[in-house]
Write an enzyme that holds these catalytic residues in place. Structure first.
Site: not given
Length: 514
Positions: A219, A221, A226, A244, A273, A313, A390
């Site tokens: 994905d 980033k 978030r 988040r 996001e 996502f 990540k």
């Protein structure tokens, strides 16, 4: 229960390095919080359990009370003996949270002063830390959740899953201490109540994350904010947005609300996001997005002048069906059917070369990197693991240590947080950040001895040192800063190694960071 009991437990937890002792201290205080007190009704006892759990975690049940550092700079004369109870503090902070309208600032200041005047000196400092979010005591999930399990004599795994779905430990502690396993087993995802977001581990490069075996997803980033989205068309507020940290920001992002309202579903929970993009489609600096989502001033106008773009996502619930335990591939397929125009850029491959090409492409577009995801992984809310990894470009700098702060909790007795400086245009050192990340116990032991030998003077908990030691740090980005005289600050700096092969004169300059 006196607040003194909570603050004493908090201090003892902060002071010990033993995880087992931390868990035992927390468990005993949690268990005692559930003991009915004179005049209690069941609701009073239940609320006290929830509040004590949140206090031990260093969080406010009210989340915010409208008081910042400015309102806490001048403290009143403290009480001599502890007499303030947890319930009295909770009622006072709830009243502060509910204050609004004309004259509320003066009323809030008076109420804060009244509360603090009833607290001892140590309780005052603890309350200041709690209200400002700066309470450092070491009672994170790693010790608090086992403590809840021990206090209620229930399986820790059951507590962890309940907290994952409920978002906060307070309600879970109350349920466990009041009813044991049964109420914990009934905790489920609720549309409109935020759950903890899934987190990603990290790898230094694409090759470490994509080895050519099983097919994985990559994905894009984003370096944005978030957002967990809850859609319920039957609710009074049909769309709710949470960060988040589970703070609600619905009223600040009308353009996101509008985008979600257009989805063909009655009830859904989505993960995504939001980010501000420049006119050419490149991401604006993180600070622009951060300021946009933090501002409460005229959201409609900001949505016109500084709009955020919504990317999704993951899909955790859709029209009565919970998806958190389904494989990611199932969740992604459902998401693509629900919101095809909002799904983040994604490729699926087992080919390291193709994965590297996608990584290079998104970085060239100005984005942060990629998140490599296992299509078979469930949504492991609130935890880091192999399901998401990540990968970001590693930027490094050689900087000079000019000061060090004594650690707390497990780092008690060690010099921990280091002050980082770069060379200015005139050759003088200019501070560009701090970090305590990336340090092993061996590093902490070495740097404590090293920096005490370089000490020039002290100010409170800060040891100032001769600017002789160079350290190599990795960082995610450089952002503008009004805090530091050089006008920039490193974002997410972490220690890679100390450079004894370099002198302070060879450290990187402020210009290169800019």
């Amino acid at each position: 229960m006196l607040l003194h009991r909570v603050t004493t437990t908090s201090e003892r937890v902060r002071a010990t390095r033993s995880r087992l002792e931390k868990v035992d201290l927390l468990a005993r205080t949690l268990r005692d919080s559930g003991t009915p007190e004179p005049g209690d009704d069941p609701a009073d006892t239940a609320r006290r359990i929830e509040v004590v759990a949140d206090y031990l975690a260093g969080t406010l049940p009210q989340r915010t009370v409208g008081v910042g550092w400015r309102g806490l700079r001048e403290l009143p004369e403290p009480a001599v003996e502890p007499a303030l109870t947890v319930s009295e503090v909770d009622r006072a902070l709830t009243a502060l949270h509910e204050l609004a309208g004309s004259g509320s600032a003066a009323t809030r200041a008076a109420q804060v002063r009244d509360l603090l005047a009833r607290a001892t000196a140590s309780e005052q400092q603890w309350l200041v830390g709690l209200v400002t979010g700066e309470l450092r005591q070491g009672a994170g999930d790693g010790v608090l959740l086992p403590a809840i399990a021990r206090a209620a004599d229930v399986p820790e795994a059951l507590v962890r899953r309940a907290v994952m779905l409920a978002g906060f430990p307070g309600p879970v502690a109350r349920a466990a201490l009041e009813g044991g396993e049964a109420p914990l087993q009934q905790v489920c995802l609720e549309v409109g109540r935020p759950l903890r977001p899934m987190l990603a581990g990290s790898e230094p490069d694409v090759a470490s994350a994509v080895d050519g075996g099983a097919e994985l997803a990559l994905d894009l980033k984003l370096d944005g904010i978030r957002v967990q989205v809850h859609l319920d068309r039957d609710a009074e507020v049909p769309v709710r947005l949470f960060t988040r940290s589970l703070e609600e920001i619905t009223d600040r992002l009308p353009e996101v609300v509008e985008a979600v309202t257009g989805l063909p579903a009655r009830r859904a929970v989505l993960d995504g996001e939001v980010i501000v993009l420049d006119p050419d489609g490149r991401p604006a600096p993180f600070q622009v997005t951060g300021a946009r989502t933090a501002s409460r001033t005229d959201p409609a106008e900001l949505a016109r002048t500084t709009p955020v773009t919504t990317y999704l996502f993951d899909l955790l619930h859709l029209d009565g069906r919970d998806l958190v335990d389904e494989p990611a591939s199932v969740r992604w397929e459902a998401l693509a059917g629900l919101a095809p125009d909002l799904v983040v850029d994604r490729v699926q491959t087992a080919d390291p070369a193709r994965a590297q090409a996608f990584f290079d492409e998104v970085v060239a577009r100005g984005h942060e990197g990629v998140v490599v995801k296992d299509p078979q992984a469930p949504y492991a809310a609130g935890r880091r693991g192999a399901g998401w990894v990540k990968v970001k470009p590693r930027r490094t700098a050689d900087l000079v240590v000019t000061g060090v702060e004594w650690g707390s909790g497990r780092r008690q007795g060690w010099l921990s947080t280091i002050h980082l400086a770069a060379r200015g245009e005139d050759g003088e050192l200019v501070m560009v950040g701090k970090t305590f990340k990336g340090m092993t116990d061996a590093t902490l032991t070495w740097q404590t001895e090293r920096f005490l030998a370089l000490e020039t003077h002290r100010e409170g908990h800060v040891v100032h040192v001769r600017p002789e030691q160079v350290v190599e740090v990795a960082y995610d980005a450089v952002q503008t800063s009004r805090r530091y005289p050089g006008g920039v600050a490193l974002r997410f700096a972490r220690v890679l190694r100390y450079r004894d092969d370099k002198s302070a004169e060879e450290a990187d300059g402020l210009g290169s960071l800019r």
